[in-house]
Scaffold this motif. Sequence first.
Motif, PDB file in Angstrom:
ATOM      1  N   ASN A 106     103.540 129.073 120.409  1.00  0.00           N
ATOM      2  CA  ASN A 106     103.682 128.989 121.869  1.00  0.00           C
ATOM      3  C   ASN A 106     102.536 128.248 122.541  1.00  0.00           C
ATOM      4  O   ASN A 106     102.336 128.350 123.739  1.00  0.00           O
ATOM      5  N   GLU A 107     101.779 127.540 121.752  1.00  0.00           N
ATOM      6  CA  GLU A 107     100.717 126.709 122.304  1.00  0.00           C
ATOM      7  C   GLU A 107     101.269 125.276 122.397  1.00  0.00           C
ATOM      8  O   GLU A 107     102.097 124.879 121.578  1.00  0.00           O
ATOM      9  N   GLU A 108     100.844 124.521 123.383  1.00  0.00           N
ATOM     10  CA  GLU A 108     101.310 123.136 123.481  1.00  0.00           C
ATOM     11  C   GLU A 108     100.131 122.186 123.418  1.00  0.00           C
ATOM     12  O   GLU A 108      99.043 122.520 123.862  1.00  0.00           O
ATOM     13  N   ILE A 109     100.388 121.049 122.812  1.00  0.00           N
ATOM     14  CA  ILE A 109      99.379 119.992 122.915  1.00  0.00           C
ATOM     15  C   ILE A 109     100.093 118.694 123.276  1.00  0.00           C
ATOM     16  O   ILE A 109     101.299 118.550 123.086  1.00  0.00           O
ATOM     17  N   THR A 110      99.323 117.794 123.792  1.00  0.00           N
ATOM     18  CA  THR A 110      99.912 116.538 124.223  1.00  0.00           C
ATOM     19  C   THR A 110      99.104 115.383 123.660  1.00  0.00           C
ATOM     20  O   THR A 110      97.917 115.516 123.380  1.00  0.00           O
ATOM     21  N   GLU A 111      99.807 114.261 123.451  1.00  0.00           N
ATOM     22  CA  GLU A 111      99.067 113.074 123.014  1.00  0.00           C
ATOM     23  C   GLU A 111      99.748 111.828 123.550  1.00  0.00           C
ATOM     24  O   GLU A 111     100.874 111.885 124.067  1.00  0.00           O
ATOM     25  N   GLU A 112      99.066 110.726 123.405  1.00  0.00           N
ATOM     26  CA  GLU A 112      99.621 109.473 123.894  1.00  0.00           C
ATOM     27  C   GLU A 112      99.819 108.542 122.713  1.00  0.00           C
ATOM     28  O   GLU A 112      98.946 108.418 121.857  1.00  0.00           O
ATOM     29  N   PHE A 113     101.010 107.923 122.663  1.00  0.00           N
ATOM     30  CA  PHE A 113     101.277 106.965 121.590  1.00  0.00           C
ATOM     31  C   PHE A 113     101.797 105.687 122.254  1.00  0.00           C
ATOM     32  O   PHE A 113     102.832 105.703 122.939  1.00  0.00           O
ATOM     33  N   VAL A 116     102.662 106.128 125.741  1.00  0.00           N
ATOM     34  CA  VAL A 116     103.730 107.075 126.091  1.00  0.00           C
ATOM     35  C   VAL A 116     103.241 108.502 125.859  1.00  0.00           C
ATOM     36  O   VAL A 116     102.613 108.783 124.830  1.00  0.00           O
ATOM     37  N   LYS A 117     103.548 109.375 126.819  1.00  0.00           N
ATOM     38  CA  LYS A 117     103.098 110.770 126.674  1.00  0.00           C
ATOM     39  C   LYS A 117     104.072 111.555 125.813  1.00  0.00           C
ATOM     40  O   LYS A 117     105.288 111.457 126.007  1.00  0.00           O
ATOM     41  N   ILE A 118     103.525 112.332 124.917  1.00  0.00           N
ATOM     42  CA  ILE A 118     104.361 113.147 124.016  1.00  0.00           C
ATOM     43  C   ILE A 118     103.831 114.575 124.042  1.00  0.00           C
ATOM     44  O   ILE A 118     102.618 114.795 123.973  1.00  0.00           O
ATOM     45  N   TRP A 119     104.761 115.516 124.141  1.00  0.00           N
ATOM     46  CA  TRP A 119     104.363 116.927 124.149  1.00  0.00           C
ATOM     47  C   TRP A 119     104.843 117.598 122.868  1.00  0.00           C
ATOM     48  O   TRP A 119     105.984 117.392 122.458  1.00  0.00           O
ATOM     49  N   TRP A 120     103.967 118.377 122.283  1.00  0.00           N
ATOM     50  CA  TRP A 120     104.325 119.134 121.081  1.00  0.00           C
ATOM     51  C   TRP A 120     104.160 120.620 121.362  1.00  0.00           C
ATOM     52  O   TRP A 120     103.192 121.015 122.005  1.00  0.00           O
ATOM     53  N   SER A 121     105.063 121.413 120.855  1.00  0.00           N
ATOM     54  CA  SER A 121     104.865 122.865 120.949  1.00  0.00           C
ATOM     55  C   SER A 121     105.264 123.525 119.629  1.00  0.00           C
ATOM     56  O   SER A 121     106.143 123.027 118.920  1.00  0.00           O
ATOM     57  N   ALA A 122     104.558 124.618 119.314  1.00  0.00           N
ATOM     58  CA  ALA A 122     104.884 125.363 118.091  1.00  0.00           C
ATOM     59  C   ALA A 122     105.613 126.624 118.500  1.00  0.00           C
ATOM     60  O   ALA A 122     105.216 127.293 119.452  1.00  0.00           O
ATOM     61  N   LYS A 123     106.709 126.922 117.810  1.00  0.00           N
ATOM     62  CA  LYS A 123     107.513 128.062 118.228  1.00  0.00           C
ATOM     63  C   LYS A 123     107.812 128.972 117.049  1.00  0.00           C
ATOM     64  O   LYS A 123     108.025 128.509 115.933  1.00  0.00           O
ATOM     65  N   ARG A 124     107.811 130.253 117.344  1.00  0.00           N
ATOM     66  CA  ARG A 124     108.250 131.203 116.312  1.00  0.00           C
ATOM     67  C   ARG A 124     109.203 132.192 116.963  1.00  0.00           C
ATOM     68  O   ARG A 124     108.856 132.844 117.956  1.00  0.00           O
ATOM     69  N   THR A 125     110.440 132.253 116.431  1.00  0.00           N
ATOM     70  CA  THR A 125     111.410 133.215 116.950  1.00  0.00           C
ATOM     71  C   THR A 125     111.341 134.425 116.048  1.00  0.00           C
ATOM     72  O   THR A 125     111.572 134.326 114.838  1.00  0.00           O
ATOM     73  N   LEU A 126     110.991 135.554 116.638  1.00  0.00           N
ATOM     74  CA  LEU A 126     110.817 136.753 115.820  1.00  0.00           C
ATOM     75  C   LEU A 126     112.143 137.431 115.525  1.00  0.00           C
ATOM     76  O   LEU A 126     113.135 137.220 116.219  1.00  0.00           O
ATOM     77  N   PRO A 136     107.586 138.268 106.429  1.00  0.00           N
ATOM     78  CA  PRO A 136     108.364 138.030 107.623  1.00  0.00           C
ATOM     79  C   PRO A 136     109.861 138.165 107.339  1.00  0.00           C
ATOM     80  O   PRO A 136     110.303 137.950 106.219  1.00  0.00           O
ATOM     81  N   ALA A 137     110.617 138.551 108.375  1.00  0.00           N
ATOM     82  CA  ALA A 137     112.049 138.751 108.171  1.00  0.00           C
ATOM     83  C   ALA A 137     112.743 137.431 107.954  1.00  0.00           C
ATOM     84  O   ALA A 137     112.250 136.376 108.342  1.00  0.00           O
ATOM     85  N   ASP A 138     113.942 137.539 107.344  1.00  0.00           N
ATOM     86  CA  ASP A 138     114.690 136.340 107.011  1.00  0.00           C
ATOM     87  C   ASP A 138     115.156 135.595 108.254  1.00  0.00           C
ATOM     88  O   ASP A 138     115.371 134.393 108.238  1.00  0.00           O
ATOM     89  N   ASP A 139     115.366 136.340 109.379  1.00  0.00           N
ATOM     90  CA  ASP A 139     115.859 135.653 110.566  1.00  0.00           C
ATOM     91  C   ASP A 139     114.721 135.197 111.496  1.00  0.00           C
ATOM     92  O   ASP A 139     114.951 134.831 112.625  1.00  0.00           O
ATOM     93  N   GLU A 140     113.482 135.231 111.002  1.00  0.00           N
ATOM     94  CA  GLU A 140     112.387 134.648 111.778  1.00  0.00           C
ATOM     95  C   GLU A 140     112.402 133.149 111.552  1.00  0.00           C
ATOM     96  O   GLU A 140     112.582 132.698 110.418  1.00  0.00           O
ATOM     97  N   LYS A 141     112.217 132.395 112.646  1.00  0.00           N
ATOM     98  CA  LYS A 141     112.261 130.938 112.490  1.00  0.00           C
ATOM     99  C   LYS A 141     111.009 130.323 113.068  1.00  0.00           C
ATOM    100  O   LYS A 141     110.558 130.707 114.145  1.00  0.00           O
ATOM    101  N   LYS A 142     110.479 129.359 112.345  1.00  0.00           N
ATOM    102  CA  LYS A 142     109.317 128.632 112.865  1.00  0.00           C
ATOM    103  C   LYS A 142     109.715 127.184 113.037  1.00  0.00           C
ATOM    104  O   LYS A 142     110.434 126.630 112.186  1.00  0.00           O
ATOM    105  N   SER A 143     109.253 126.593 114.100  1.00  0.00           N
ATOM    106  CA  SER A 143     109.589 125.181 114.302  1.00  0.00           C
ATOM    107  C   SER A 143     108.562 124.503 115.204  1.00  0.00           C
ATOM    108  O   SER A 143     107.776 125.174 115.893  1.00  0.00           O
TER     109      SER A 143
END
Length: 522
Positions: A106-113, A116-126, A136-143
Amino acid sequence: MAMVGEMWSHLGSTMGTLMLVYTVFKQFFPHHLQGSFEKYFNRIVRYAYPYVEITFDEFTGERMKRSEAYFRIKSYLSDKSTASAKRLKADVVKDSQSAVLSMDYNEEITEEFQGVKIWWSAKRTLSKTPRIAIYPADDEKKSYKLTVHKRHRELITQSYISHVMKAGKEIETRNRQRKLYSNNPSQDWDGYRSNKWSNVLFEHPATFDTLAMDAKLKEEIKNDLIKFSKGKDYYARIGKAWKRGYLLYGPPGTGKSSMIAAMANLLNYDVYDLELTAVKENTELRRLLLDTSSKSIIVIEDIDCSIDLTGQREKKTEKDGNEDEPSDPVTKRVKDKKKKNSKVTLSGLLNCIDGLWSSCGGERIIVFTTNYVEKLDPALIRRGRMDKHIELSYCCFDAFKVFAKNYLEVDSHSLFGEIESLLGETNMTPADVAENLMPKSDYDDVETCLKRLVEALKDTKEEAKKKVEDEARLMAEKEEEEKQRKKPEKEEKEQSGKDVKEVKENGVAKVGEEVKEIGVTH
Ligand SMILES: Nc1ncnc2c1ncn2[C@@H]1O[C@H](COP(=O)(O)OP(=O)(O)OP(=O)(O)O)[C@@H](O)[C@H]1O
Ligand SMILES: [Mg+2]
């Protein structure tokens, strides 16, 4: 962060307005028309939403396989986020010295390429179901999610993603922590998650320089391995899976395991130590092998005793009285129990190996080791499956010189000649030679260690000579015993043969005599 704020404020105002419109207008629609309203409303939202989002999940293909892209992005972002993200995770400890950091969920970082501005975020669905577990449970997803304005879609899909993959791979190689994996029993697995293997850092110090063996063979193996590791294009051109199989065989203590470590250190590969007796069935084996990464060596040690792989051949020897069966009933029971627990079959293993090469990325080496090569089924070790058969045998003079250099730091000595001729006449394993050469105290100098080896070699030679003599004597005794056992039988036979002859001869004579007598009477 200013850019993220900018994006969110822009998005916030657009989306906020749309959500308000949605809530207000939805209630004016009759219930049966609300579905259509939602459909058209979503279209408007999509039109109004000016960003493209691309998600990279941790697992692909029904969660069977880890996504390489996910891990490359992870490495790429770990480099970026160390400098800019506020919340970081410390994942792996490199060389037990420093932490490898990556951005927290749930943290975001940004960079320029390219401007062009690009936003990245890390997500984990519990997991939705509450649970207490180590894994971790089988239905936990990271992306990871990439967000960019849609007018830059082409730049992102055509250049930026490949830039991230390339840079991520470089960082991965730089930060790579080699691991030694061992398989967990399947009852401890948790769905398709990563806990099929446990791992520790691979820190075995053996290298080809420390490996004592025939110098020519060593060079040949090294070249073969290096050629393999650089052979991506070659294997693709000839249409073969990028893999290689090695069979290492020889008596205990001749350096089979040490050679595997040296291979891993030379190529910078991970090692998967596959304990076949802990694998219940063929499908489990397949899943384990699919969960290995590229740049790895998959090792099955002592393949002859891992599992009933020899099928027909083993049954045959059992009938004939199997000499290698442990005589100790406890050991035999443990061995039988392990085999009974595992239903992995020879054909299952062969299918897995062949299937593995074709069904997941390349750059994998598989190594089988055995003390009894003659016990293996030919199907298991045929060329194509096991490309190279390497015999590691008793210590030769070349191997001794490696030990002398590494253990005592000498290239020559007046005792070398004697040692060379003794090594030619005796069978001593490299493990025993190494043990004798190792200084036992601070006072042990080169001469002392070499003399100890000479004495040990002489003892071994003497023991071997005595063993041969004892065996010859035993054999002679057995033969004599057999002879003695057969002697009365023979004599009996001879005697009974003689009697028959006599009876026959006497019988004829009597009849003749009788005839004669009768003749006389007449
Ligand atoms: N060829 C060798 N070169 C260097 N060291 C060796 C060699 N062979 C044996 N050794 C030494 O002996 C020890 C045992 O060797 P290793 O475990 O590699 O033998 P192995 O062939 O795998 O035996 P096993 O068949 O019992 O598994 C190692 O720790 C190593 O120090
Ligand atoms: Mg070994």
